[in-house]
Scaffold this motif. Sequence first.
Motif, PDB file in Angstrom:
ATOM      1  N   SER A  37       0.822  -1.209   0.000  1.00 13.04           N
ATOM      2  CA  SER A  37       0.000   0.000   0.000  1.00 13.04           C
ATOM      3  C   SER A  37       0.861   1.265   0.000  1.00 13.04           C
ATOM      4  O   SER A  37       0.449   2.294  -0.540  1.00 13.04           O
ATOM      5  N   ARG A  48      -4.705   3.301   0.179  1.00 16.18           N
ATOM      6  CA  ARG A  48      -5.119   2.268   1.143  1.00 16.18           C
ATOM      7  C   ARG A  48      -6.465   1.639   0.808  1.00 16.18           C
ATOM      8  O   ARG A  48      -6.725   0.486   1.142  1.00 16.18           O
ATOM      9  N   ARG A  49      -7.355   2.389   0.136  1.00 18.07           N
ATOM     10  CA  ARG A  49      -8.733   1.935  -0.042  1.00 18.07           C
ATOM     11  C   ARG A  49      -8.894   0.684  -0.896  1.00 18.07           C
ATOM     12  O   ARG A  49      -9.806  -0.112  -0.633  1.00 18.07           O
ATOM     13  N   TYR A  51      -7.255  -1.978  -0.768  1.00 16.11           N
ATOM     14  CA  TYR A  51      -7.062  -3.108   0.144  1.00 16.11           C
ATOM     15  C   TYR A  51      -8.242  -3.245   1.101  1.00 16.11           C
ATOM     16  O   TYR A  51      -8.624  -4.367   1.460  1.00 16.11           O
ATOM     17  N   PHE A  52      -8.834  -2.101   1.511  1.00 13.21           N
ATOM     18  CA  PHE A  52     -10.058  -2.163   2.319  1.00 13.21           C
ATOM     19  C   PHE A  52     -11.110  -3.003   1.584  1.00 13.21           C
ATOM     20  O   PHE A  52     -11.762  -3.864   2.166  1.00 13.21           O
ATOM     21  N   ALA A  56     -12.690  -6.576   2.624  1.00 17.93           N
ATOM     22  CA  ALA A  56     -14.074  -6.558   3.101  1.00 17.93           C
ATOM     23  C   ALA A  56     -14.922  -7.634   2.424  1.00 17.93           C
ATOM     24  O   ALA A  56     -15.725  -8.310   3.077  1.00 17.93           O
ATOM     25  N   SER A  89      -7.844  -5.739   5.275  1.00 15.68           N
ATOM     26  CA  SER A  89      -8.617  -4.512   5.466  1.00 15.68           C
ATOM     27  C   SER A  89      -8.069  -3.635   6.580  1.00 15.68           C
ATOM     28  O   SER A  89      -7.982  -2.411   6.445  1.00 15.68           O
ATOM     29  N   MET A  90      -7.697  -4.263   7.697  1.00 15.56           N
ATOM     30  CA  MET A  90      -7.442  -3.483   8.909  1.00 15.56           C
ATOM     31  C   MET A  90      -6.077  -2.802   8.944  1.00 15.56           C
ATOM     32  O   MET A  90      -5.934  -1.715   9.500  1.00 15.56           O
ATOM     33  N   PHE A  93      -6.003   0.687   7.574  1.00 18.11           N
ATOM     34  CA  PHE A  93      -6.793   1.680   8.311  1.00 18.11           C
ATOM     35  C   PHE A  93      -5.915   2.501   9.251  1.00 18.11           C
ATOM     36  O   PHE A  93      -6.067   3.711   9.364  1.00 18.11           O
ATOM     37  N   ILE A 164     -17.323  -0.747   5.316  1.00 19.60           N
ATOM     38  CA  ILE A 164     -16.093  -0.520   4.551  1.00 19.60           C
ATOM     39  C   ILE A 164     -16.412   0.072   3.175  1.00 19.60           C
ATOM     40  O   ILE A 164     -15.675   0.924   2.680  1.00 19.60           O
ATOM     41  N   THR A 167     -16.676   3.689   3.713  1.00 17.64           N
ATOM     42  CA  THR A 167     -15.352   4.306   3.830  1.00 17.64           C
ATOM     43  C   THR A 167     -14.692   4.465   2.461  1.00 17.64           C
ATOM     44  O   THR A 167     -14.133   5.517   2.136  1.00 17.64           O
ATOM     45  N   VAL A 168     -14.745   3.414   1.663  1.00 20.37           N
ATOM     46  CA  VAL A 168     -14.089   3.426   0.344  1.00 20.37           C
ATOM     47  C   VAL A 168     -14.649   4.538  -0.531  1.00 20.37           C
ATOM     48  O   VAL A 168     -13.908   5.253  -1.217  1.00 20.37           O
TER      49      VAL A 168
END
Length: 428
Positions: A37, A48-49, A51-52, A56, A89-90, A93, A164, A167-168
């Motif tokens: 990332s 980063r998103r 990978y979220f 998820a 995912s985590m 973050f 998630i 968030t994305v």
Amino acid sequence: MSRIFQTLGADKDAIPLLWIAAPLTGLLVQPIIGYLSDKTWHPRWGRRRPYFLIGAILSSLALFLVPHSSVLWMAAGFLWILDASINISMEPFRALVADKLPNSQRSYGFVVQTLIIGIGTWIASNLPWMVSQLGVSDAAPKGVVPMSVKVAFGIGAVVFLISILYTVFTTSEYPPEDMEEFERERKKKNRFIPDILENIGKMPLTMKKLGLIQFFSWFAFFTMWSMANPALTEHVFQTPAPIEAAFDLTIASQAEAFDTANTAFQKSSNLVGSAMGVYGLSSMAFALLLALYTSKKRINRKFVHMGSLILGGVGFMAMYYATPETLKYCFILIGIAWGSILSMPYAMLSSSVDPKKMGVIMGIFNMFIVIPQIIAALGGINYVSSLLGEDAINAMTVAGISLILAALCNLFIVNKDAISYQPENEIN
């Protein structure tokens, strides 16, 4: 998960080993995702998103399938998939919080993140009980996970995916400051393993000291996650999971006695989960107080963390004397420690490392989280708690001692920026 493992026939001494998926996947996945990332950038999806999103989708599928396991190895296998996906995912973050905020706001940022985690922990821990109160059955045949647990996991899968996705699609990310330099670095030959080893070798002294604190902290919480259900259903509620070998299920009265004991265990497991949810609630309240304070003033991160861990250690050791009515007070103290663990170490770390390597550093820092859990799973919990006796509740006493050792290790932190970052010209 411990409740599912026990329902599928696992002995309580085998439970820590069945949990080993969590730390092992973290050890492997988080440094890789952090490294990748750091070297990712997309004009629309950011760093980063992506990978979220991948994590998820995989996590939600695994969450839905776990309670439908028919045998123990299947549940353990789904836990491996679930933990690997959650780690995808985590890990980004935490890096995202550091990416988005200047040093002066990082204590505030990580505390707010902890506040939200606390809300989720409380709701999730209470879900089986809430579902049961709505009339969904806690009873089930031998070796079958009750419907109340299946429904709770299904709700968790949906909430995880939706949150998630939110968030994305609603969060922006800052591009690299020097895009040309970033592209040159990205096009260089992939040196993943050498780069990881180099960063480990050049680990700042403050990071090593924080690692010692993390070791004892996460040993304690892994002990709680894996052993609280067998320890508390047995010691506090006096309804341990029935052992099939102790019953002759071919005799109607014995089969009925097994079913009665199993239903009592499932109901007390609901109550243990509900009591555990209190630690999420108290971590949320503690984080809220910290958020209000750190939004305006500096705090001494070192002493806040030290005091919080001591309170958590007292909470664990008090479980030996707890009743069903007083158990929640133990978890209130544990929640204060948890709120600090999720915020203070990351705030201290992010103020003492190169921001260009935030993802890989956070991934490497995760080693100090997963190594103690691996040691605990491979026999550490069983060995140390056996020194105090055979009862499962001794594992909670060990967790308390471990948290107090973590608290005392804070005395080694001397880096002024890590302890209390002093902003000069930064403003909100």
